[in-house]
Design a protein around this motif. Structure first.
Motif, PDB file in Angstrom:
ATOM      1  N   ALA A   1       0.829  -1.051   0.075  1.00  7.28           N
ATOM      2  CA  ALA A   1      -0.064   0.052  -0.177  1.00  7.28           C
ATOM      3  C   ALA A   1       0.889   1.174  -0.107  1.00  7.28           C
ATOM      4  O   ALA A   1       1.927   1.136   0.402  1.00  7.28           O
ATOM      5  N   ARG A   2       0.304   2.233  -0.548  1.00  2.00           N
ATOM      6  CA  ARG A   2       0.673   3.581  -0.460  1.00  2.00           C
ATOM      7  C   ARG A   2      -0.287   4.365   0.202  1.00  2.00           C
ATOM      8  O   ARG A   2      -1.359   4.551  -0.926  1.00  2.00           O
ATOM      9  N   TYR A   3      -0.192   5.214   1.096  1.00  2.00           N
ATOM     10  CA  TYR A   3      -1.580   5.922   1.775  1.00  2.00           C
ATOM     11  C   TYR A   3      -0.872   7.544   2.041  1.00  2.00           C
ATOM     12  O   TYR A   3       0.215   7.407   2.202  1.00  2.00           O
ATOM     13  N   VAL A   4      -1.802   8.309   1.690  1.00  2.00           N
ATOM     14  CA  VAL A   4      -1.637   9.674   1.788  1.00  2.00           C
ATOM     15  C   VAL A   4      -2.531  10.416   2.795  1.00  2.00           C
ATOM     16  O   VAL A   4      -2.174  10.864   3.889  1.00  2.00           O
ATOM     17  N   ARG A   5      -3.760  10.207   2.589  1.00  2.00           N
ATOM     18  CA  ARG A   5      -4.773  10.760   3.164  1.00  2.00           C
ATOM     19  C   ARG A   5      -5.470   9.699   4.063  1.00  2.00           C
ATOM     20  O   ARG A   5      -6.375  10.033   4.946  1.00  2.00           O
ATOM     21  N   LYS A   6      -5.100   8.658   3.818  1.00  2.00           N
ATOM     22  CA  LYS A   6      -5.679   7.435   4.750  1.00  2.00           C
ATOM     23  C   LYS A   6      -5.682   7.423   6.192  1.00  2.00           C
ATOM     24  O   LYS A   6      -4.785   7.913   6.695  1.00  2.00           O
ATOM     25  N   SER A   7      -6.724   7.324   6.788  1.00  3.24           N
ATOM     26  CA  SER A   7      -6.612   7.345   8.336  1.00  3.24           C
ATOM     27  C   SER A   7      -7.549   6.087   8.748  1.00  3.24           C
ATOM     28  O   SER A   7      -8.659   5.990   8.486  1.00  3.24           O
ATOM     29  N   PHE A   8      -6.786   5.178   9.740  1.00  8.59           N
ATOM     30  CA  PHE A   8      -7.326   3.935  10.031  1.00  8.59           C
ATOM     31  C   PHE A   8      -8.014   4.357  11.361  1.00  8.59           C
ATOM     32  O   PHE A   8      -7.525   4.786  12.244  1.00  8.59           O
ATOM     33  N   LEU A   9      -9.394   3.793  11.287  1.00  6.13           N
ATOM     34  CA  LEU A   9      -9.932   3.673  12.812  1.00  6.13           C
ATOM     35  C   LEU A   9      -9.355   2.928  13.833  1.00  6.13           C
ATOM     36  O   LEU A   9      -8.658   2.104  13.442  1.00  6.13           O
ATOM     37  N   ARG A  10      -9.507   3.334  14.911  1.00  5.03           N
ATOM     38  CA  ARG A  10      -9.217   2.276  15.950  1.00  5.03           C
ATOM     39  C   ARG A  10      -9.710   0.947  15.992  1.00  5.03           C
ATOM     40  O   ARG A  10     -10.932   0.871  15.925  1.00  5.03           O
ATOM     41  N   HIS A  11      -8.997   0.068  15.814  1.00 10.87           N
ATOM     42  CA  HIS A  11      -9.333  -1.322  15.293  1.00 10.87           C
ATOM     43  C   HIS A  11      -8.361  -2.495  16.025  1.00 10.87           C
ATOM     44  O   HIS A  11      -7.313  -2.025  16.336  1.00 10.87           O
ATOM     45  N   THR A  12      -8.608  -3.594  15.728  1.00 13.33           N
ATOM     46  CA  THR A  12      -7.975  -4.756  16.026  1.00 13.33           C
ATOM     47  C   THR A  12      -7.651  -5.704  14.757  1.00 13.33           C
ATOM     48  O   THR A  12      -8.792  -5.659  14.089  1.00 13.33           O
ATOM     49  N   HIS A  13      -6.838  -6.628  14.858  1.00 11.36           N
ATOM     50  CA  HIS A  13      -6.777  -7.660  14.029  1.00 11.36           C
ATOM     51  C   HIS A  13      -6.530  -9.091  14.611  1.00 11.36           C
ATOM     52  O   HIS A  13      -5.877  -9.185  15.939  1.00 11.36           O
ATOM     53  N   GLU A  14      -7.170  -9.993  14.032  1.00 12.30           N
ATOM     54  CA  GLU A  14      -7.012 -11.412  14.649  1.00 12.30           C
ATOM     55  C   GLU A  14      -5.548 -11.918  14.587  1.00 12.30           C
ATOM     56  O   GLU A  14      -5.230 -12.809  15.380  1.00 12.30           O
ATOM     57  N   GLN A  15      -4.810 -11.408  13.618  1.00 12.85           N
ATOM     58  CA  GLN A  15      -3.625 -11.964  13.270  1.00 12.85           C
ATOM     59  C   GLN A  15      -2.608 -11.000  13.618  1.00 12.85           C
ATOM     60  O   GLN A  15      -2.811  -9.848  14.306  1.00 12.85           O
ATOM     61  N   PHE A  16      -1.270 -11.149  13.628  1.00 10.11           N
ATOM     62  CA  PHE A  16      -0.107 -10.249  13.929  1.00 10.11           C
ATOM     63  C   PHE A  16      -0.138  -9.368  12.816  1.00 10.11           C
ATOM     64  O   PHE A  16      -0.393  -9.698  11.687  1.00 10.11           O
TER      65      PHE A  16
ATOM     66  N   THR B   1     -18.134  -2.098  15.698  1.00 11.46           N
ATOM     67  CA  THR B   1     -17.791  -1.614  14.052  1.00 11.46           C
ATOM     68  C   THR B   1     -16.835  -2.567  13.755  1.00 11.46           C
ATOM     69  O   THR B   1     -16.688  -2.984  12.838  1.00 11.46           O
ATOM     70  N   ASN B   2     -15.619  -2.808  14.677  1.00  9.96           N
ATOM     71  CA  ASN B   2     -14.583  -3.518  14.351  1.00  9.96           C
ATOM     72  C   ASN B   2     -14.922  -5.032  14.006  1.00  9.96           C
ATOM     73  O   ASN B   2     -14.491  -5.671  12.985  1.00  9.96           O
ATOM     74  N   ALA B   3     -15.812  -5.562  14.830  1.00  9.91           N
ATOM     75  CA  ALA B   3     -16.535  -7.017  15.042  1.00  9.91           C
ATOM     76  C   ALA B   3     -17.177  -7.214  13.553  1.00  9.91           C
ATOM     77  O   ALA B   3     -17.197  -8.117  12.906  1.00  9.91           O
ATOM     78  N   ARG B   4     -17.845  -6.084  13.241  1.00  7.27           N
ATOM     79  CA  ARG B   4     -18.913  -6.240  12.043  1.00  7.27           C
ATOM     80  C   ARG B   4     -17.853  -6.450  10.775  1.00  7.27           C
ATOM     81  O   ARG B   4     -18.226  -7.271   9.748  1.00  7.27           O
TER      82      ARG B   4
ATOM     83  N   SER C   1     -12.767   0.040   4.512  1.00  9.69           N
ATOM     84  CA  SER C   1     -11.589   0.644   4.037  1.00  9.69           C
ATOM     85  C   SER C   1     -10.757   1.026   5.100  1.00  9.69           C
ATOM     86  O   SER C   1      -9.499   1.275   4.997  1.00  9.69           O
ATOM     87  N   ARG C   2     -11.569   1.911   6.248  1.00  9.08           N
ATOM     88  CA  ARG C   2     -10.639   2.306   7.243  1.00  9.08           C
ATOM     89  C   ARG C   2     -10.158   1.457   8.248  1.00  9.08           C
ATOM     90  O   ARG C   2      -9.595   1.784   9.197  1.00  9.08           O
ATOM     91  N   ILE C   3     -10.427   0.096   8.068  1.00  2.94           N
ATOM     92  CA  ILE C   3     -10.091  -0.696   8.968  1.00  2.94           C
ATOM     93  C   ILE C   3      -9.007  -1.679   8.302  1.00  2.94           C
ATOM     94  O   ILE C   3      -8.028  -2.108   8.816  1.00  2.94           O
TER      95      ILE C   3
END
Length: 278
Positions: A23-38, A220-223, A257-259
Motif C-alpha cells: 500500500a501507499r497511503y497519503v490521506r488514509k486514516s485508519f479507525l481504532r481497530h484490532t486484527h485477529e492476526q499479527f 464496528t470492528n467486529a462487524r 476501508s478504514r480498518i
C-alpha cells in the motif's frame, strides 16, 4: 513519493494463515481497530503514525510497525507525502509454530516493542511479498520464517495473560458475547447494562479497560471482521453489509476501508482469485 493512493490486500495459497498487503497511503486514516492476526508492516518511504499502548508510535523508512493480535491501534500519515509499506499478517498459529521451532519462547508469544528499526527485516518482508506475487512458494515460505524468527529473537516475549477476575471484567466479557450474538440489531448501552445488572457508565468503563475501546467502536470492528468472512465465502458486499448490521453497502465500504485498507469489493476479488486460479 507519488500522491496517488494504492493498495492491494491478498492471500497466496502457498502461505496458509497469512494475509498480505502492499500500500501507499497519503490521506488514509485508519479507525481504532484490532486484527485477529499479527501485523508486521515494513515501511519503505514516508512515516506512519499509529496510536498504540497509550501513545503515538512513529515508523519511518527502514522501520517495522509490529502489532500483536487483538491489540487496538490506529494509523495515519506522519508526513504530508504519506507512507509506503508492505505488510504480512501471520496468524497466531503460524507465529507460535515458528517460535516453538526456532526460539526458546513458549506459550502465547508476541512482540514487545511496537516499532523496530531494522532495514534488513524491511527488505525481507518485501521479498516475501514479491515471491508471493511471482508464485515462488519456496522463497515466500522460507523468507517469511526468516523474518518472523529474526523479529522474535530481537523483540519477542511472552504475552501477558488476561485473567478475568473482577465483576466489571466479567460484565465486559458478557457484553462482548451479547454484541457478537446480536450484531445486526444490538441493544443500546443502557439496555445492555440493564441486562447485565450494572450501570451504563460502569459497563462503558469496564469494556474500555478490557477491550481497549468502547462497545460501539468494538462492534464496528467486529462487524467488519464478520463481513470479511462473509466476503471470503462469496457473499455479495451489499448482502454482507446488511447481514452484519450496517445500514447499506456504502456504510460497509466506509468502515471496511478504514480498518482493512481496501474496499470490500477489491478484497473479495483478490480472495476469489486465490480460490479460482487461472
Amino acid at each position: 513519493m507519488e500522491s496517488r493512493e494504492l493498495a492491494r490486500h491478498w492471500r497466496y495459497e502457498e502461505l496458509p494463515g497469512v494475509d498480505l498487503l502492499r500500500a501507499r497511503y497519503v490521506r488514509k486514516s485508519f479507525l481504532r481497530h484490532t486484527h485477529e492476526q499479527f501485523v508486521i508492516a515494513a515501511v519503505v518511504d514516508g512515516v506512519e503514525v499509529f496510536h498504540h499502548g497509550g501513545g503515538d508510535q512513529y515508523a519511518g523508512a527502514g522501520a517495522l510497525a509490529l502489532v500483536n493480535p487483538d491489540t487496538p491501534h490506529t494509523g495515519r500519515a506522519g508526513v504530508p507525502e504519506g507512507w509506503r509499506y508492505g505488510a504480512v499478517y501471520p496468524s497466531s498459529a503460524v507465529v507460535g509454530a515458528i517460535a516453538a521451532e526456532t526460539t526458546s519462547l513458549r506459550g502465547a508469544v508476541g512482540f514487545v516493542r511496537p516499532v523496530v528499526d531494522d532495514p534488513y527485516a524491511v527488505r525481507v518482508v518485501h521479498q516475501v511479498l514479491r515471491a508471493a506475487e511471482e508464485g515462488n512458494a519456496l522463497a515466500a515460505d522460507t523468507l517469511l520464517r526468516v523474518v518472523v524468527t529474526r523479529l522474535l529473537w530481537a523483540n519477542g516475549g511472552a504475552l501477558p495473560r488476561r485473567d478475568v477476575r473482577s465483576a466489571g471484567a466479567r460484565n465486559a466479557g458478557r457484553a462482548r458475547e451479547v454484541l457478537e450474538a446480536r450484531m445486526a440489531a444490538p441493544p443500546s448501552l443502557e439496555r445492555l447494562a440493564g441486562e447485565l445488572g450494572t450501570s451504563p457508565f460502569a459497563l462503558l468503563r469496564a469494556f474500555r479497560e478490557v477491550h481497549g475501546m468502547p462497545p460501539h467502536a468494538w462492534l464496528t470492528n467486529a462487524r467488519v471482521e464478520r463481513a470479511r468472512r462473509l466476503l471470503e465465502a462469496g457473499t455479495a458486499p451489499a448482502e454482507a453489509a446488511v447481514a452484519v448490521g450496517f445500514s447499506d453497502q456504502s456504510h460497509l465500504n466506509r468502515h471496511f476501508s478504514r480498518i482493512v485498507g481496501v474496499p470490500p469489493g477489491a478484497y473479495q476479488r483478490e480472495r476469489k482469485n486465490v480460490q479460482e486460479p487461472a
